[in-house]
Design an enzyme around this catalytic site. Structure first.
Site: not given
Length: 398
Positions: A168-170
């Protein structure tokens, strides 16, 4: 550096991964990215483990090709300096919780007073409003709420599993970078600047929809439980390691049959069509594994490649570095960092035919460019020294 975004200046107030990755991608493509950090330690990833020369790998790998200015935005002098930098910028990116940037006196209305054409970008965890908007967010929480952990498990009925990377972050970073370039393009065509809002939750759910939300696509009264296609991965054990084989169409199925010398599989009624092979996927994969485990990875890769069966070795991260295809792509680059020594990273994955070869500058020390950039905003040496003395700003020399 030169690149398709040469001449674009970005003020980056983001920290951790999603925002810094987005702005690093744009810096790799030629944008001037000014990372604004708190003098008291800066981006949290600066203090992460796995470090050399007082630089963490996590910070290095998300902040190259940027400049660092250390400003205390709780001080009026720090905010004033930031606004002077914003007045020279095209894009402003932040990933504070919703409402924080406004309480700092740096909301959209405040920024547009000094930069009417500014593209403002706000990255949040769960969204701008709603019951979760003000909650702290980390990658596992998004994996759970979005359904990704259930997708990873293989079925709604099995214990959910996290993807073993901060997807999700990337993915939010990649999505933000694309949205920023789209907003820049729209401004070029229409002359109008926009406020781009993006949440990690939205990015992941949209990402899942293209391939994992088939049961939720057609609107009717009852949503079926999402059943697993198979609980087996397409990873096969050999006598010397692991390989992966992916067979989709009839031609590839027949090629696999030839490669493993099992002509009887062609007559098996369970595998006559692609639909039947999918319905009987567990039985099919068990048969393939029973054969593949009898020989070496090297043997099977050679035989499968000869028959043009889609296959590849399953490598560790270190083995990947020296694989001939990775080497042929010239993806990995080494360069010298003044603090961390020789650093290995990937180049930007997209290559532009009319841009010069990418040149890399390592992630900056905290406040490395504070003096130079404040001078560009017409601060005198005396004024800069006073800000550093008061704590409104800092540079590595103090």
């Amino acid at each position: 550096m030169t690149g398709p975004l040469d001449g674009i200046r970005i003020i980056d107030l983001t920290a951790m991964i999603s925002g810094p990755l987005a702005t690093m991608m744009l810096a790799d493509q030629g944008a001037e990215v000014i990372k604004v950090e708190n003098p008291a330690g800066g981006d949290f990833t600066r203090s992460a483990a796995n470090r050399q020369g007082d630089m963490s790998a996590l910070y290095l790998n998300n902040n190259r090709n940027k400049k660092s200015v250390a400003l205390n935005l709780k001080e009026p002098e720090g905010r004033e300096a930031l606004l002077k930098l914003v007045a020279t910028a095209d894009v402003f990116v932040q990933n504070f919780r919703p409402g924080v940037i406004e309480r700092m006196g740096l909301g959209e209305e405040d920024l547009r007073k000094v930069a009417p054409d500014l593209i403002m970008v706000s990255i949040s965890g769960f969204g701008d409003s709603g019951p979760y908007a003000q909650r702290p967010v980390y990658d596992p929480l998004i994996q759970g709420l979005s359904g990704l952990a259930t997708v990873q498990a293989g079925s709604d009925g099995r214990r959910p599993q996290l993807v073993r990377t901060i997807l999700p972050d990337k993915l939010t970073g990649v999505t933000a970078a694309q949205a920023i370039t789209a907003a820049l393009f729209a401004r070029e065509r229409t002359g109008e600047a926009q406020h781009v809002r993006l949440s990690m939750l939205d990015a992941i759910i949209a990402f899942l929809w293209s391939s994992d939300m088939g049961s939720q696509t057609f609107v009717h009264a009852d949503l079926p439980q999402q059943e697993a296609a198979s609980f087996q991965d397409l990873i096969y054990e050999t006598t010397t390691g692991y390989i992966t084989i992916a067979v989709q169409n009839d031609r590839e199925w027949q090629a696999l049959i030839r490669a493993v010398s099992r002509p009887e599989w062609a007559e098996d009624p369970r595998f006559k069509t692609a639909e039947l092979r999918q319905q009987n996927i567990d039985a099919r994969l068990e048969l393939i594994q029973s054969v593949i485990r009898t020989e070496s990875a090297e043997h099977w890769l050679a035989v499968l490649e000869k028959e043009q069966v889609p296959c590849a070795p399953v490598l560790t991260r270190t083995q990947m570095l020296n694989h001939p295809q990775v080497q042929a792509n010239e993806l990995l680059v080494n360069y010298d960092h003044p603090n961390a020594g020789t650093v290995r990273q990937t180049r930007g994955p997209a290559r532009f035919s009319r841009s010069a070869k990418q040149q890399y500058q390592g992630a900056p020390a905290l406040g490395q460019h504070t003096r130079a950039l404040l001078k560009d905003c017409d601060y005198s040496d005396k004024e800069i020294e006073a800000m550093i003395t008061s704590g409104a700003a800092s540079d590595p020399g103090h």
